[in-house]
Scaffold this motif. Sequence first.
Motif, PDB file in Angstrom:
ATOM      1  N   ARG A  97       1.017  -1.069  -0.079  1.00  0.00           N
ATOM      2  CA  ARG A  97       0.090  -0.077   0.087  1.00  0.00           C
ATOM      3  C   ARG A  97       0.874   1.276  -0.066  1.00  0.00           C
ATOM      4  O   ARG A  97       2.059   1.380   0.475  1.00  0.00           O
ATOM      5  CB  ARG A  97      -0.924  -0.106   1.223  1.00  0.00           C
ATOM      6  CG  ARG A  97      -2.007  -1.201   0.983  1.00  0.00           C
ATOM      7  CD  ARG A  97      -3.067  -0.952   2.284  1.00  0.00           C
ATOM      8  NE  ARG A  97      -3.718   0.262   2.301  1.00  0.00           N
ATOM      9  CZ  ARG A  97      -4.812   0.393   1.714  1.00  0.00           C
ATOM     10  NH1 ARG A  97      -5.257  -0.686   0.934  1.00  0.00           N
ATOM     11  NH2 ARG A  97      -5.514   1.643   1.750  1.00  0.00           N
ATOM     12  N   TYR A  98       0.380   2.094  -0.777  1.00  0.00           N
ATOM     13  CA  TYR A  98       1.178   3.495  -0.860  1.00  0.00           C
ATOM     14  C   TYR A  98       0.813   4.511   0.496  1.00  0.00           C
ATOM     15  O   TYR A  98      -0.235   4.544   0.805  1.00  0.00           O
ATOM     16  CB  TYR A  98       0.857   4.204  -1.998  1.00  0.00           C
ATOM     17  CG  TYR A  98       1.353   3.268  -3.417  1.00  0.00           C
ATOM     18  CD1 TYR A  98       2.926   3.534  -3.944  1.00  0.00           C
ATOM     19  CD2 TYR A  98       0.740   2.221  -3.985  1.00  0.00           C
ATOM     20  CE1 TYR A  98       3.296   2.722  -4.891  1.00  0.00           C
ATOM     21  CE2 TYR A  98       0.974   1.488  -4.685  1.00  0.00           C
ATOM     22  CZ  TYR A  98       2.332   1.649  -5.522  1.00  0.00           C
ATOM     23  OH  TYR A  98       2.699   1.091  -6.393  1.00  0.00           O
ATOM     24  N   PHE A  99       2.011   5.216   0.734  1.00  0.00           N
ATOM     25  CA  PHE A  99       1.709   6.407   1.573  1.00  0.00           C
ATOM     26  C   PHE A  99       2.782   7.399   1.325  1.00  0.00           C
ATOM     27  O   PHE A  99       3.835   7.057   0.692  1.00  0.00           O
ATOM     28  CB  PHE A  99       1.822   5.912   3.003  1.00  0.00           C
ATOM     29  CG  PHE A  99       2.893   5.462   3.534  1.00  0.00           C
ATOM     30  CD1 PHE A  99       3.828   6.053   4.386  1.00  0.00           C
ATOM     31  CD2 PHE A  99       3.449   3.981   3.496  1.00  0.00           C
ATOM     32  CE1 PHE A  99       5.081   5.614   4.643  1.00  0.00           C
ATOM     33  CE2 PHE A  99       4.422   3.540   3.683  1.00  0.00           C
ATOM     34  CZ  PHE A  99       5.238   4.236   4.580  1.00  0.00           C
ATOM     35  N   TYR A 100       2.546   8.478   1.898  1.00  0.00           N
ATOM     36  CA  TYR A 100       3.491   9.652   1.721  1.00  0.00           C
ATOM     37  C   TYR A 100       4.241  10.046   2.865  1.00  0.00           C
ATOM     38  O   TYR A 100       3.525   9.896   3.885  1.00  0.00           O
ATOM     39  CB  TYR A 100       3.136  10.880   0.826  1.00  0.00           C
ATOM     40  CG  TYR A 100       1.848  11.512   1.626  1.00  0.00           C
ATOM     41  CD1 TYR A 100       2.385  12.507   2.521  1.00  0.00           C
ATOM     42  CD2 TYR A 100       0.535  11.389   1.580  1.00  0.00           C
ATOM     43  CE1 TYR A 100       1.308  13.417   3.341  1.00  0.00           C
ATOM     44  CE2 TYR A 100      -0.512  12.254   2.076  1.00  0.00           C
ATOM     45  CZ  TYR A 100       0.292  12.952   2.848  1.00  0.00           C
ATOM     46  OH  TYR A 100      -0.780  13.548   3.606  1.00  0.00           O
ATOM     47  N   LYS A 101       5.450  10.358   2.736  1.00  0.00           N
ATOM     48  CA  LYS A 101       6.149  11.081   3.844  1.00  0.00           C
ATOM     49  C   LYS A 101       6.555  12.513   3.519  1.00  0.00           C
ATOM     50  O   LYS A 101       6.767  12.959   2.258  1.00  0.00           O
ATOM     51  CB  LYS A 101       7.445  10.346   4.182  1.00  0.00           C
ATOM     52  CG  LYS A 101       7.336   8.948   4.368  1.00  0.00           C
ATOM     53  CD  LYS A 101       8.559   8.349   4.676  1.00  0.00           C
ATOM     54  CE  LYS A 101       8.602   6.721   4.930  1.00  0.00           C
ATOM     55  NZ  LYS A 101       9.779   5.941   5.101  1.00  0.00           N
ATOM     56  N   LEU A 102       6.371  13.420   4.875  1.00  0.00           N
ATOM     57  CA  LEU A 102       6.662  14.849   4.594  1.00  0.00           C
ATOM     58  C   LEU A 102       8.050  14.951   5.191  1.00  0.00           C
ATOM     59  O   LEU A 102       8.069  14.730   6.290  1.00  0.00           O
ATOM     60  CB  LEU A 102       5.674  15.802   5.053  1.00  0.00           C
ATOM     61  CG  LEU A 102       5.848  17.253   4.859  1.00  0.00           C
ATOM     62  CD1 LEU A 102       6.104  17.680   3.092  1.00  0.00           C
ATOM     63  CD2 LEU A 102       4.831  18.164   5.556  1.00  0.00           C
ATOM     64  N   LYS A 103       9.108  15.627   4.436  1.00  0.00           N
ATOM     65  CA  LYS A 103      10.445  15.574   5.146  1.00  0.00           C
ATOM     66  C   LYS A 103      10.927  17.098   5.217  1.00  0.00           C
ATOM     67  O   LYS A 103      10.399  17.845   4.430  1.00  0.00           O
ATOM     68  CB  LYS A 103      11.495  14.946   4.212  1.00  0.00           C
ATOM     69  CG  LYS A 103      11.032  13.333   3.722  1.00  0.00           C
ATOM     70  CD  LYS A 103      11.562  12.611   5.105  1.00  0.00           C
ATOM     71  CE  LYS A 103      11.754  11.154   4.579  1.00  0.00           C
ATOM     72  NZ  LYS A 103      12.947  10.978   3.627  1.00  0.00           N
ATOM     73  N   SER A 104      11.872  17.359   6.091  1.00  0.00           N
ATOM     74  CA  SER A 104      12.368  18.693   5.963  1.00  0.00           C
ATOM     75  C   SER A 104      13.604  18.680   5.162  1.00  0.00           C
ATOM     76  O   SER A 104      13.922  17.767   4.559  1.00  0.00           O
ATOM     77  CB  SER A 104      12.804  18.703   7.571  1.00  0.00           C
ATOM     78  OG  SER A 104      13.970  18.100   7.594  1.00  0.00           O
ATOM     79  N   SER A 105      13.958  19.968   4.808  1.00  0.00           N
ATOM     80  CA  SER A 105      15.155  19.892   4.026  1.00  0.00           C
ATOM     81  C   SER A 105      16.142  19.374   4.227  1.00  0.00           C
ATOM     82  O   SER A 105      17.122  18.976   3.518  1.00  0.00           O
ATOM     83  CB  SER A 105      15.373  21.528   3.645  1.00  0.00           C
ATOM     84  OG  SER A 105      14.366  22.099   3.334  1.00  0.00           O
ATOM     85  N   ALA A 106      16.475  18.773   5.729  1.00  0.00           N
ATOM     86  CA  ALA A 106      17.460  17.996   6.165  1.00  0.00           C
ATOM     87  C   ALA A 106      17.270  16.760   6.084  1.00  0.00           C
ATOM     88  O   ALA A 106      17.965  15.832   6.838  1.00  0.00           O
ATOM     89  CB  ALA A 106      18.003  18.611   7.479  1.00  0.00           C
ATOM     90  N   ASN A 107      16.137  16.230   5.469  1.00  0.00           N
ATOM     91  CA  ASN A 107      15.663  14.844   5.196  1.00  0.00           C
ATOM     92  C   ASN A 107      15.201  14.383   6.563  1.00  0.00           C
ATOM     93  O   ASN A 107      14.977  12.989   6.637  1.00  0.00           O
ATOM     94  CB  ASN A 107      16.877  13.928   4.803  1.00  0.00           C
ATOM     95  CG  ASN A 107      16.283  12.685   4.296  1.00  0.00           C
ATOM     96  OD1 ASN A 107      15.156  12.723   3.395  1.00  0.00           O
ATOM     97  ND2 ASN A 107      16.868  11.624   4.456  1.00  0.00           N
ATOM     98  N   ARG A 108      14.559  15.177   7.639  1.00  0.00           N
ATOM     99  CA  ARG A 108      14.047  14.492   8.764  1.00  0.00           C
ATOM    100  C   ARG A 108      12.616  14.329   8.626  1.00  0.00           C
ATOM    101  O   ARG A 108      11.860  15.129   7.821  1.00  0.00           O
ATOM    102  CB  ARG A 108      14.311  15.584   9.847  1.00  0.00           C
ATOM    103  CG  ARG A 108      13.798  14.876  11.125  1.00  0.00           C
ATOM    104  CD  ARG A 108      13.720  16.090  12.436  1.00  0.00           C
ATOM    105  NE  ARG A 108      12.832  17.094  12.297  1.00  0.00           N
ATOM    106  CZ  ARG A 108      11.742  17.303  12.874  1.00  0.00           C
ATOM    107  NH1 ARG A 108      11.422  16.141  13.279  1.00  0.00           N
ATOM    108  NH2 ARG A 108      11.024  18.098  12.524  1.00  0.00           N
TER     109      ARG A 108
END
Length: 253
Positions: free
Chosen positions: A79-90
Motif C-alpha cells: 500500500r502506498y503512503f507519503y512522507k513529508l520531510k524537512s530540507s534536512a531529510n528529517r
Amino acid sequence: MAAKQTNEKTAEKKKAAGKWIIKHKGDKEYTAYLFASNGEILLTSEVYSTVDGAKTGIETIKKNIALGNFEVTRDKADRYFYKLKSSANRLICVGESYSTRQSCVNAIESVRRFAETAKVMDKIEEDMTVIDYTPNKNVDANTAYKGKWRITEDDDEGYFCPQLFASNGELLLSGEYVSTYDAAKASMLNIRKNALAGNFVIDKDKNGKYVFKLRNAQKNVLCMSASYGSLSACQKALDSTYRFCVTATYDNL
C-alpha cells in the motif's frame, strides 16, 4: 488570460478550507491532524509534548508542504503512503495508506490545497488511543529464525536505506532513505538501539486499523508498520519484529 487564471487559483484556495485539529493522544502527547472539508484525515503530525509545540509543528508542516518535500513509498502490504520531510531529510509526518500510487499522489495534491487555508481549531480533542506496548523480550538469541539487516540502495536516485528482513524474506522495518551508505548504517544502528529499548507504541489509522510505530527517546517516529485489522494481530507483528531485531545478522555491512 493571466488575470483569469489568478482569480481561479484564488477562488480555489478560498474554497479549500478544512481544519487543523490537535488531539491529546496520551500522557504529554499531542498530535495535529489536517482534515479536508469533508472530514477526511489528510495528514498526521508527529507527537509533541505540549499544545504550543503542536501548533508550532503545524507551521513547520505548512512550510515544508509549500516547499514540496514529499516522498511516496510503499509498506510491506504494497500500500502506498507519503512522507513529508524537512530540507534536512528529517521525517516530519506521514499520510494515510492508499491502494494505488495515483490515489496517494492525489492525496498529496489535496494536502497542498487544504494545508494553507485550514483553520487551527482552538478546542483540543481527547483521543487517548496511543498504547505503550512492551514487546515480549523473552527471546532466544540462538534461535534458528534469524533475519538480516541490510542497507538497500535506490539505483535510480543513489540513496541508501536501512531495512530489517525476517528469515523468510519479509520486510519488517524500513528506515529513511539517506544520501550516503555511512548515514544509512548509522540510522540502522539507531533503529536497532531503539527497538531493543522497546520504544514502540501502537495507534490507529483513519480507518480504525492498528499500526505500531518505533520512536526514539524524543518520541520522533523512526519506522512505522503496515496496518492490522485487530490489536492482537498488531501486537503479534510487533513481537515478531522485536524478536528479529534481537537475532538478525548484518548482511552487507
